[in-house]
Design an enzyme around this catalytic site. Structure first.
Site, PDB file in Angstrom:
ATOM      1  N   SER A   1       1.015  -1.197   0.023  1.00 56.20           N
ATOM      2  CA  SER A   1      -0.045   0.722  -0.625  1.00 56.20           C
ATOM      3  C   SER A   1       1.083   1.202   0.154  1.00 56.20           C
ATOM      4  CB  SER A   1      -0.424  -0.277   1.082  1.00 56.20           C
ATOM      5  OG  SER A   1      -1.705  -1.417   0.917  1.00 56.20           O
ATOM      6  N   GLY A   2      -0.055   2.466  -0.783  1.00 57.42           N
ATOM      7  CA  GLY A   2       0.843   3.863  -0.218  1.00 57.42           C
ATOM      8  C   GLY A   2       0.443   4.105  -1.602  1.00 57.42           C
ATOM      9  N   HIS A   3       0.849   3.144  -2.233  1.00 53.55           N
ATOM     10  CA  HIS A   3       0.817   3.777  -4.335  1.00 53.55           C
ATOM     11  C   HIS A   3      -0.825   4.430  -4.670  1.00 53.55           C
ATOM     12  CE1 HIS A   3       4.353   2.737  -3.947  1.00 53.55           C
ATOM     13  NE2 HIS A   3       4.405   1.459  -3.773  1.00 53.55           N
TER      14      HIS A   3
ATOM     15  N   ASP B   1       7.259  -8.986  -3.860  1.00 55.57           N
ATOM     16  CA  ASP B   1       6.409  -9.476  -4.552  1.00 55.57           C
ATOM     17  C   ASP B   1       6.446 -10.306  -5.322  1.00 55.57           C
ATOM     18  OD1 ASP B   1       4.863  -7.060  -3.283  1.00 55.57           O
ATOM     19  OD2 ASP B   1       4.434  -5.888  -5.227  1.00 55.57           O
TER      20      ASP B   1
ATOM     21  N   HIS C   1       9.023   3.392  -3.827  1.00 56.11           N
ATOM     22  CA  HIS C   1       8.728   3.590  -2.282  1.00 56.11           C
ATOM     23  C   HIS C   1      10.493   4.549  -2.431  1.00 56.11           C
ATOM     24  CE1 HIS C   1       8.073  -0.724  -4.327  1.00 56.11           C
ATOM     25  NE2 HIS C   1       7.345  -0.469  -3.522  1.00 56.11           N
TER      26      HIS C   1
END
Length: 329
Positions: free
Chosen positions: A54-56, A109, A215
């Site tokens: 998350s964060g994107h 990932d 990131h």
């Protein structure tokens, strides 16, 4: 650190709950484990699944819906989702024709999606996105990173899947789009991960990070701030050196914000990039400007160019209805 949060440990669950509530006509949320699916399950098609830290946002949950994804698996901030999330999501949306995972090229990932694929009781395949030309390797990847080009892959492959195409065809098109897409990012500030409580990296008020990762990974170089045209010229040059398009090529130009850059500036960057491409004999016939794959509160942007052909253009233009991307033919 000033952020709109309650408890750091609850940020993801509360954000996902809000997203699912705001877009209840499009998505459904499962919290144990975390994954999002289409509100109305598609039938008799390859299920397209993506995910990542998350964060994107809006990546990836914002791209669930007709013409794009069937499910998305959100990990914690900048952290890969787990194989059990991917397995549960795949089982929830499998519609009889197999599952295609679209995975950004980050070590966690890739490893976790591979583990999930090995446990699936039905056929699956993977498209690995690797459009970032900034670096060949980083602490997060082996090879190039998957960044904003992932949105283009998800849109084009999602469209093909809606036609009933088989798994092999969907994978082949995803690989083709990835091979014809390249991106470059630049940061003016760092981002702040809520759990860390401080910026990921330090950068001076008169500096920029050329080639930064989503990131906050280091880029190609730290350099003095310059005017926008000069910054764009370097970004576009790196992309064209990678793609080597023939004169007269038709391209899609995506200018993507990292969340803290105003749209006014993003459109200025688009204007600069489009003029450069025109001067080099390339035809920008499709475009997208906005925040499509972000990096928390980072100020910065990326430029992505995709070389179009008839097949890619057709599936880019086809109808899509998601929380973050929607249009009719």
């Amino acid at each position: 650190m000033k952020k709109f949060i309650n408890q750091v440990d609850d940020v993801l669950a509360e954000s996902l709950t809000g997203f699912a509530s705001a877009h209840a006509n499009i998505v459904s949320l499962n919290l144990e484990p975390h994954f999002l699916t289409r509100r109305h399950k598609a039938e008799n098609k390859v299920a397209i699944i993506s995910g990542g830290g998350s964060g994107h946002e809006p990546l990836h949950g914002g791209y669930i819906g007709y013409g794009m994804l069937d499910a998305a698996c959100p990990g914690h901030v900048f952290t890969s989702p787990s194989p059990d999330q991917m397995l549960a999501a795949a089982e929830a949306v499998h519609a009889g024709k197999g599952v295609l995972f679209i995975v950004k090229n980050y070590a966690g990932d890739v490893m976790n999606f591979e583990m999930a694929a090995e446990m699936l009781p039905f056929e699956s395949a993977t498209v690995l996105t690797s459009d970032d030309v900034a670096v060949e390797n980083s602490t997060y990847t082996t090879g190039r990173r998957g960044v904003a080009g992932t949105v283009i892959v998800e849109k084009v492959v999602g469209s093909l899947a809606e036609t009933g195409a088989d798994l092999a065809a969907c994978k082949a098109l995803g690989d083709k789009v990835n091979s014809r897409t390249a991106s470059m990012g630049v940061a003016l500030t760092s981002c702040t991960v809520p759990a860390a409580g401080r910026p990921t990296f330090d950068i001076g008020d008169t500096e920029l990070e050329m080639g930064v990762g989503i990131h906050g990974e280091p880029g190609r170089r730290r350099e003095p701030m310059r005017n926008a045209d000069a910054i764009v010229a370097d970004m576009v040059a790196a992309i064209l050196e990678d793609l080597k398009p023939a004169a007269g090529s038709e391209v899609l130009l995506l200018v993507n914000g990292f969340a803290a850059t105003p749209l006014m500036e993003l459109y200025l960057l688009y204007n600069s990039a489009a003029k450069l491409l025109q001067d080099k004999g390339l035809n920008v016939t499709r475009s997208l400007v906005g925040n499509y794959i972000t990096a928390l509160d980072m100020a910065g942007a990326s430029i992505t160019i995709c070389l179009l052909d008839d097949e890619i253009r057709q599936h880019w233009d086809s109808p899509v209805h998601t929380a973050a991307l929607r249009w009719q033919r």
